[in-house]
Design an enzyme around this catalytic site. Structure first.
Site, PDB file in Angstrom:
ATOM      1  N   LYS A  77      41.238  -2.277  12.109  1.00  0.00           N
ATOM      2  CA  LYS A  77      42.416  -2.386  11.244  1.00  0.00           C
ATOM      3  C   LYS A  77      42.119  -3.254  10.024  1.00  0.00           C
ATOM      4  O   LYS A  77      41.167  -4.033   9.998  1.00  0.00           O
ATOM      5  CB  LYS A  77      43.599  -2.967  12.022  1.00  0.00           C
ATOM      6  CG  LYS A  77      44.121  -2.040  13.114  1.00  0.00           C
ATOM      7  CD  LYS A  77      44.602  -0.704  12.562  1.00  0.00           C
ATOM      8  CE  LYS A  77      45.852  -0.834  11.718  1.00  0.00           C
ATOM      9  NZ  LYS A  77      46.306   0.490  11.201  1.00  0.00           N
ATOM     10  N   HIS A 119      44.553   1.598   4.469  1.00  0.00           N
ATOM     11  CA  HIS A 119      45.928   2.002   4.115  1.00  0.00           C
ATOM     12  C   HIS A 119      46.488   1.104   3.016  1.00  0.00           C
ATOM     13  O   HIS A 119      47.563   0.514   3.148  1.00  0.00           O
ATOM     14  CB  HIS A 119      46.828   1.959   5.359  1.00  0.00           C
ATOM     15  CG  HIS A 119      46.396   2.893   6.452  1.00  0.00           C
ATOM     16  ND1 HIS A 119      46.519   4.264   6.363  1.00  0.00           N
ATOM     17  CD2 HIS A 119      45.831   2.655   7.667  1.00  0.00           C
ATOM     18  CE1 HIS A 119      46.059   4.830   7.471  1.00  0.00           C
ATOM     19  NE2 HIS A 119      45.627   3.878   8.268  1.00  0.00           N
ATOM     20  N   ARG A 150      41.674  -2.536  20.233  1.00  0.00           N
ATOM     21  CA  ARG A 150      40.449  -1.771  20.023  1.00  0.00           C
ATOM     22  C   ARG A 150      39.324  -2.655  19.488  1.00  0.00           C
ATOM     23  O   ARG A 150      39.554  -3.767  19.024  1.00  0.00           O
ATOM     24  CB  ARG A 150      40.715  -0.627  19.033  1.00  0.00           C
ATOM     25  CG  ARG A 150      41.614   0.467  19.551  1.00  0.00           C
ATOM     26  CD  ARG A 150      42.031   1.444  18.462  1.00  0.00           C
ATOM     27  NE  ARG A 150      42.999   0.865  17.536  1.00  0.00           N
ATOM     28  CZ  ARG A 150      43.552   1.525  16.516  1.00  0.00           C
ATOM     29  NH1 ARG A 150      43.211   2.777  16.292  1.00  0.00           N
ATOM     30  NH2 ARG A 150      44.432   0.928  15.729  1.00  0.00           N
ATOM     31  N   TYR A 158      39.928   0.947   8.710  1.00  0.00           N
ATOM     32  CA  TYR A 158      41.168   1.522   8.206  1.00  0.00           C
ATOM     33  C   TYR A 158      41.788   0.500   7.258  1.00  0.00           C
ATOM     34  O   TYR A 158      41.923  -0.679   7.600  1.00  0.00           O
ATOM     35  CB  TYR A 158      42.155   1.796   9.350  1.00  0.00           C
ATOM     36  CG  TYR A 158      41.800   2.984  10.213  1.00  0.00           C
ATOM     37  CD1 TYR A 158      41.734   4.263   9.682  1.00  0.00           C
ATOM     38  CD2 TYR A 158      41.559   2.829  11.573  1.00  0.00           C
ATOM     39  CE1 TYR A 158      41.420   5.357  10.474  1.00  0.00           C
ATOM     40  CE2 TYR A 158      41.240   3.914  12.377  1.00  0.00           C
ATOM     41  CZ  TYR A 158      41.171   5.183  11.823  1.00  0.00           C
ATOM     42  OH  TYR A 158      40.862   6.262  12.609  1.00  0.00           O
ATOM     43  N   GLU A 195      40.295   6.197   6.391  1.00  0.00           N
ATOM     44  CA  GLU A 195      41.310   7.237   6.231  1.00  0.00           C
ATOM     45  C   GLU A 195      41.155   8.071   4.960  1.00  0.00           C
ATOM     46  O   GLU A 195      41.840   9.091   4.809  1.00  0.00           O
ATOM     47  CB  GLU A 195      42.725   6.640   6.273  1.00  0.00           C
ATOM     48  CG  GLU A 195      43.143   5.851   5.063  1.00  0.00           C
ATOM     49  CD  GLU A 195      42.710   4.394   5.088  1.00  0.00           C
ATOM     50  OE1 GLU A 195      43.096   3.647   4.174  1.00  0.00           O
ATOM     51  OE2 GLU A 195      41.975   4.001   6.026  1.00  0.00           O
ATOM     52  N   ASP A 229      52.083   3.661   8.550  1.00  0.00           N
ATOM     53  CA  ASP A 229      50.879   3.031   8.009  1.00  0.00           C
ATOM     54  C   ASP A 229      50.769   3.216   6.501  1.00  0.00           C
ATOM     55  O   ASP A 229      50.211   2.375   5.802  1.00  0.00           O
ATOM     56  CB  ASP A 229      49.628   3.627   8.661  1.00  0.00           C
ATOM     57  CG  ASP A 229      49.154   2.819   9.864  1.00  0.00           C
ATOM     58  OD1 ASP A 229      49.481   1.636   9.932  1.00  0.00           O
ATOM     59  OD2 ASP A 229      48.469   3.386  10.724  1.00  0.00           O
TER      60      ASP A 229
END
Length: 364
Positions: free
Chosen positions: A73, A94, A15, A92, A116, A268
């Site tokens: 990411k 996490h 992505r 993101y 998130e 994740d």
């Protein structure tokens, strides 16, 4: 503001954080956008597409030198060198599952805003929703594939055929991931059980799907029985910012039939299955206690074009807001303020801090 879009470097992450239309919106608002050359190729977006939208194509170092860096990411070890004071990182994260990155963000005084944990008043997570929908759909696809005998599974067709029982799918969690998985599993004719602690949510799903599914309140006994009966177990549990609760013990995994499959989408955030560990698209599975485990941490990366456009649809308004000044944007939007995980050398999200055993300092 100068906004940078580096190419993703995580294994099999295809992505890109912005599409050309997003670049056009940002430049139209008076911002400058630099995109690492080749960043969009795996999503079917050429450098020329970005140039025509008003971006400047640059090196990795130049993309990371921007005031606001937008990614998909979390940074991995080779990218830590680019983290620095004054940088706002929007991606993101996490962090509950990657404490080493959390410490790097604190030590380097990065303003880290996580997709998130942006949360609306109704408790929904708008930037997690589209990728959760993708991952939920993919979970059933992946499970169906690995149930095939040549892939190591039981040799079972989830939808069954006349005269042969259907495959049993157990879904832990009835949120966005669980519901997306449920739609696909029901659609192919599987026998589906979904568990959640929220009775209102289960009632809603029962109203929609009726006798095509079984709904159960998530308790240790109901989880244990449902896991043991499952041909495909899908973990779809999420607590925003916190580590996923361990609902499935190793003993429960051992109760499953050999050749059954576990797809834990919550990996994740550490995973809701005791025996799960992160895997990659390159090496997606391992077998433990005779059960196939699928723990890919960036499932939507495999359908990069769909995922890139779906992600930009929801992230772009927040990128535009952050580009006007991160703290000012957070003051104006309480949902965005919840996305701030770290700022000025301190954790600023309570659940993230708690999951890491650290203190939490309010943004202001």
């Amino acid at each position: 503001m100068l906004i940078g879009v580096p190419k993703e470097v995580k294994v099999d992450e295809f992505r890109v954080a912005l599409v050309p239309a997003g670049v056009r919106a940002l430049t139209g608002a008076g911002h400058r956008v630099v995109v690492q050359s080749g960043a969009g190729l795996e999503a079917g977006l050429s450098d020329q597409d970005f140039l025509e939208a008003g971006a400047v194509m640059v090196s990795r170092e130049e993309a990371w030198a921007a005031d606001l860096v937008v990614k998909v990411k979390e940074p991995i070890a080779q990218e830590y060198q680019y983290l620095r004071p004054g940088l706002t990182l929007f991606t993101y994260l996490h962090l509950a599952a990657v404490p080493e990155l959390a410490q790097e963000l604190i030590q380097r005084q990065v303003t880290a805003v996580a997709y998130e944990t942006i949360q609306l008043e109704d408790m929904s997570l708008p930037l997690l929703t589209p990728m959760s929908e993708v991952a939920g759909r993919m979970a059933v696809q992946a499970g169906a594939h690995y149930l095939e005998r040549q892939a190591g599974g039981r040799g079972l067709l989830l939808g069954g055929v006349p005269g042969v029982r259907r495959g049993r799918v157990t879904i832990l969690g009835a949120g966005v991931v669980g519901t997306a998985a449920l739609k696909i599993a029901v659609g192919i004719g599987a026998e589906v059980t979904v568990l959640d602690r929220n009775l209102r949510r289960l009632t809603y799903l029962d109203d929609i799907f009726g006798s095509r599914i079984t709904t159960l309140i998530s308790l240790p006994d109901t989880v244990a029985r449902s896991v043991a009966a499952a041909d495909l177990l899908i973990g779809a549990v999420l607590i925003a910012g916190a580590r996923a609760p361990r609902l499935v013990s190793e003993e429960m995994v051992m109760s499953m039939n050999p050749g059954s499959v576990i797809v834990d989408v919550s990996v994740d955030q550490g995973g809701c299955v005791a025996t799960i560990r992160p895997t990659t698209h390159e090496d997606p599975i391992y077998t433990l206690h005779g059960v196939i485990h699928y723990g890919v941490t960036n499932m939507p990366g495999a359908v990069s074009r769909t995922s890139t456009f779906a992600l930009t649809n929801v992230t772009l308004p927040y990128v535009l807001a952050l580009a006007g000044g991160p703290l000012e944007a957070a003051r104006r939007d309480p949902a965005l303020a919840k996305g701030f995980n770290a700022h000025a050398g301190a954790f600023t999200h309570p659940e993230v801090a708690q999951s890491l055993g650290a203190a939490c300092q309010p943004l202001w």
